[in-house]
Design a protein around this motif. Structure first.
Motif, short mmCIF file in Angstrom:
data_model
loop_
_atom_site.label_atom_id
_atom_site.label_comp_id
_atom_site.label_asym_id
_atom_site.label_seq_id
_atom_site.Cartn_x
_atom_site.Cartn_y
_atom_site.Cartn_z
N ILE A 115 0.83 -1.21 0.00
CA ILE A 115 0.00 0.00 0.00
C ILE A 115 0.86 1.26 0.00
O ILE A 115 0.55 2.24 -0.68
CB ILE A 115 -0.94 0.01 1.22
CG1 ILE A 115 -1.80 -1.26 1.25
CG2 ILE A 115 -1.84 1.24 1.21
CD1 ILE A 115 -2.66 -1.41 2.49
N ILE A 159 -8.17 -0.62 -3.21
CA ILE A 159 -6.70 -0.66 -3.19
C ILE A 159 -6.27 -1.75 -4.15
O ILE A 159 -6.44 -2.94 -3.89
CB ILE A 159 -6.16 -0.95 -1.78
CG1 ILE A 159 -6.63 0.11 -0.78
CG2 ILE A 159 -4.63 -1.01 -1.80
CD1 ILE A 159 -6.19 -0.14 0.64
N VAL A 176 -4.43 3.43 -5.28
CA VAL A 176 -5.56 3.56 -4.34
C VAL A 176 -6.55 4.52 -4.98
O VAL A 176 -6.16 5.57 -5.49
CB VAL A 176 -5.09 4.14 -2.98
CG1 VAL A 176 -6.28 4.45 -2.08
CG2 VAL A 176 -4.15 3.16 -2.29
#
Length: 253
Positions: free
Chosen positions: A7, A61, A66
């Motif tokens: 992420i 995501i 994102v």
């Protein structure tokens, strides 16, 4: 599920106009909830205050980005006291020591895993004295700035592959429930263990094993194709936590 490293650094894209808002700078941990509540944003233009996106505003995501609906998802942390407090706590999880309540060192945390739909922390990956393993989040008692406090039984709950954290979710939930009951004094430890074993029998009895189940020495404990009886399940339970988890992961639906 996503590793935190998957992420970090992702571009943040506004769906409404196809513009990149910035990139993910940090994941803001809520230690009480055991979740990622905000993603802070790295932006090219100089900011006098830190910007972030509440996790509940994240649409998705993916591997490359994102996504959020539009720029309105971005907040100024200085204007949201709760968010600002979480940032100031600086809970990082990675590179912390995992330790039991009695001061026993379990290992060093190298990664953690997040449910990309809810932000819930599913588990952590850590290096012990002799191996790399993963621990379900249910066994984490406290997310601290430098130390992760874990349940006394955490060592027996370690799994070899991180994927088992979510693939064996239903079994972990049963285990977590019984652990919590034992800790709060609702039942004694032995009663909790017995309740867990009875639940495992209820879940697994009558299901067909899809592969050979082996013990710690590599001996076949239960052959592929076996329809599980109570005796089979008890035998797997007695062989250890990793064996009963292996059984639960390799039975027909």
């Amino acid at each position: 599920m996503k590793r935190s490293a998957q992420i970090m650094g992702l571009p943040i894209i506004s769906i409404s106009d196809g513009v990149q808002i910035g990139t993910v700078k940090t994941l803001v941990i809520n230690p009480e909830k055991g979740s990622v509540d905000f993603l802070t944003i790295e932006q090219e233009d100089v900011q006098f205050s830190l910007k972030a996106i509440p996790f509940k505003k994240v649409v998705g995501i993916g591997e490359f980005a994102v996504t959020v609906d539009d720029h309105s998802a971005v907040i100024d942390l200085a204007e949201i006291p709760i968010a600002n407090q979480l940032v100031n706590k600086q809970i990082r999880i990675k590179n912390t020591k995992a330790m039991t309540r009695k001061g026993q060192l379990l290992g060093e945390v190298t990664e953690f895993f997040v449910d990309e739909e809810t932000g819930e922390i599913i588990g952590v990956e850590l290096t012990t004295s002799d191996r790399q393993a993963a621990l379900p989040a249910e066994f984490v008692l406290t997310y601290g700035k430098d130390i992760l406090i874990v349940n006394e039984n955490a060592a027996s709950a370690l799994v070899e592959e991180a994927e088992l954290l979510w693939k064996s979710e239903s079994l972990d939930q049963v285990l977590a429930t019984e652990e919590k009951r034992a800790e709060t004094g609702v039942v004694k430890e032995k009663d909790a263990l017995q309740a867990l074993r009875e639940k495992q029998i209820e879940i697994l009895q009558g299901k067909r094993v899809m592969k050979d189940i082996v013990d710690a020495n590599g001996n076949v404990l239960i052959a592929a194709g076996t329809v599980l009886t109570v005796d089979d399940i008890v035998k797997a339970q007695e062989a250890g936590p990793s064996v009963i988890i292996d059984v639960s992961m390799n039975v027909d639906a």
